[in-house]
Design a protein around this motif. Sequence first.
Motif, short mmCIF file in Angstrom:
data_model
loop_
_atom_site.label_atom_id
_atom_site.label_comp_id
_atom_site.label_asym_id
_atom_site.label_seq_id
_atom_site.Cartn_x
_atom_site.Cartn_y
_atom_site.Cartn_z
N THR A 1 22.24 4.23 -22.38
CA THR A 1 22.77 2.91 -22.10
C THR A 1 23.47 2.52 -20.57
OG1 THR A 1 25.06 3.55 -22.93
CG2 THR A 1 23.33 2.55 -24.49
N ASP A 2 23.00 3.41 -19.62
CA ASP A 2 23.24 3.18 -18.39
C ASP A 2 22.29 1.91 -17.70
OD1 ASP A 2 25.05 5.37 -18.46
OD2 ASP A 2 23.65 6.74 -17.48
N LYS A 3 23.00 0.77 -17.60
CA LYS A 3 22.18 -0.15 -17.10
C LYS A 3 21.38 -0.02 -15.77
CE LYS A 3 24.51 -3.88 -19.92
NZ LYS A 3 25.39 -4.97 -19.84
N PRO A 4 20.35 -0.27 -15.57
CA PRO A 4 19.59 -0.24 -14.17
C PRO A 4 20.28 -1.21 -13.21
CG PRO A 4 17.87 -0.70 -15.92
CD PRO A 4 19.28 -1.02 -16.46
N THR A 5 20.18 -0.70 -12.02
CA THR A 5 20.54 -1.72 -10.76
C THR A 5 19.82 -3.04 -10.59
OG1 THR A 5 19.23 -0.55 -9.19
CG2 THR A 5 21.65 0.37 -9.64
N THR A 6 20.38 -3.64 -9.69
CA THR A 6 19.59 -5.02 -9.46
C THR A 6 18.16 -4.59 -8.92
OG1 THR A 6 21.38 -6.20 -9.50
CG2 THR A 6 19.57 -7.22 -8.18
N ALA A 7 18.42 -3.73 -7.91
CA ALA A 7 17.02 -3.04 -7.12
C ALA A 7 16.01 -3.05 -8.18
CB ALA A 7 17.40 -2.05 -6.28
N PHE A 8 16.31 -2.31 -9.23
CA PHE A 8 15.30 -1.89 -10.14
C PHE A 8 14.49 -3.13 -10.74
CE2 PHE A 8 14.18 -1.47 -14.60
CZ PHE A 8 13.14 -0.67 -14.68
N TRP A 9 15.39 -4.19 -11.16
CA TRP A 9 14.80 -5.35 -11.49
C TRP A 9 13.63 -6.00 -10.40
CZ3 TRP A 9 14.29 -4.99 -16.46
CH2 TRP A 9 15.52 -4.48 -17.09
N TYR A 10 14.04 -6.03 -9.23
CA TYR A 10 13.32 -6.48 -8.11
C TYR A 10 12.08 -5.85 -7.90
CZ TYR A 10 16.83 -9.92 -6.78
OH TYR A 10 17.73 -11.00 -6.57
N SER A 11 12.24 -4.50 -7.92
CA SER A 11 11.03 -3.56 -7.88
C SER A 11 9.81 -3.53 -8.80
CB SER A 11 11.36 -2.13 -7.59
OG SER A 11 12.09 -1.62 -8.90
#
Length: 305
Positions: A118-128
């Motif tokens: 349950t460690d949420k991904p960073t914003t960079a992950f969703w952009y990539s």
Amino acid sequence: MQLPKQHRHAELLLVTATIIAASGWIFSKEAIQHLPAFGFIGIRFLLAALCLLPFCYRDLCLIRPIVLLKAFSVGSVLGCALLLWIYAVSISETLGEGAFIMTLSQLFVPLFAWLLFTDKPTTAFWYSLPFAIIGLVLLSALGEWNQSSTQLWFLLAAIMLAIHFNLNSRYAQRVPVLLLTCIQLCSIGIIGLVISAYFEVWPDVIPSSTWRWVGLSIIVATSLRYAIQTKGQKGASAANAAVIMILEPIWVFIISIIWFAETMSLYKIIGCSLILLSILINRGMGQFVPLYLQKYKSRFMTKIR
């Protein structure tokens, strides 16, 4: 002025490590021409573990059995990833393409950290993520996935590597690095040999040239590569090290063109480039995108007012 020189030296070591790692793909491909693929993985990593054992034997005697079991279990996950990888290598005609797919393991790490812990991904992950998806679609030959099923095996191997990374960071932190490496290499070797014994048939005669490729895989692509990589990572910044390590699939692509005369269509090159871009964004470039959007939003709100 000495510090920048040290950084340049460390970064040069990391570049060297990526070239050696890329060469390991060629060594492995050549070795399994006359060796069972899983048996090769077993021999390679078990002998590599034995090479490290004299340097971590004292730590091994002091480790608690439950910690040893956890390290071995985590290494088994890595073993599954490498067995999937070597199988893909054994049936693949485009190693460069597979190398780019394998880099997606770095993108899958935050995804599985989210699913498992349950460690949420960073914003960079969703952009990539969109770039990686589009890149995979292009690599699947726009609907011709069945003609290149090795991509699926490379993708499964990348997923298993991401799972291993998460488990390794959670359950193997208290084990000394050298001992942890030795234990996990040993577990990979044992798994490879056991599966080979059950499912593979060994040839009666193995050419001497094959054993040279095995030796290069053990000494150069495994032991020397990780020694150089570890030394380089100690002297380079984490950000620079992360970007430099992405060079590996590029070297694999170049070496496979020279060694195996591989070719790749334009849209597959674009697909590989998009995958590489997604990794770069996830590694940190993505932080500039939200900053730019925030700046644009501020200017827009100022004009409205």
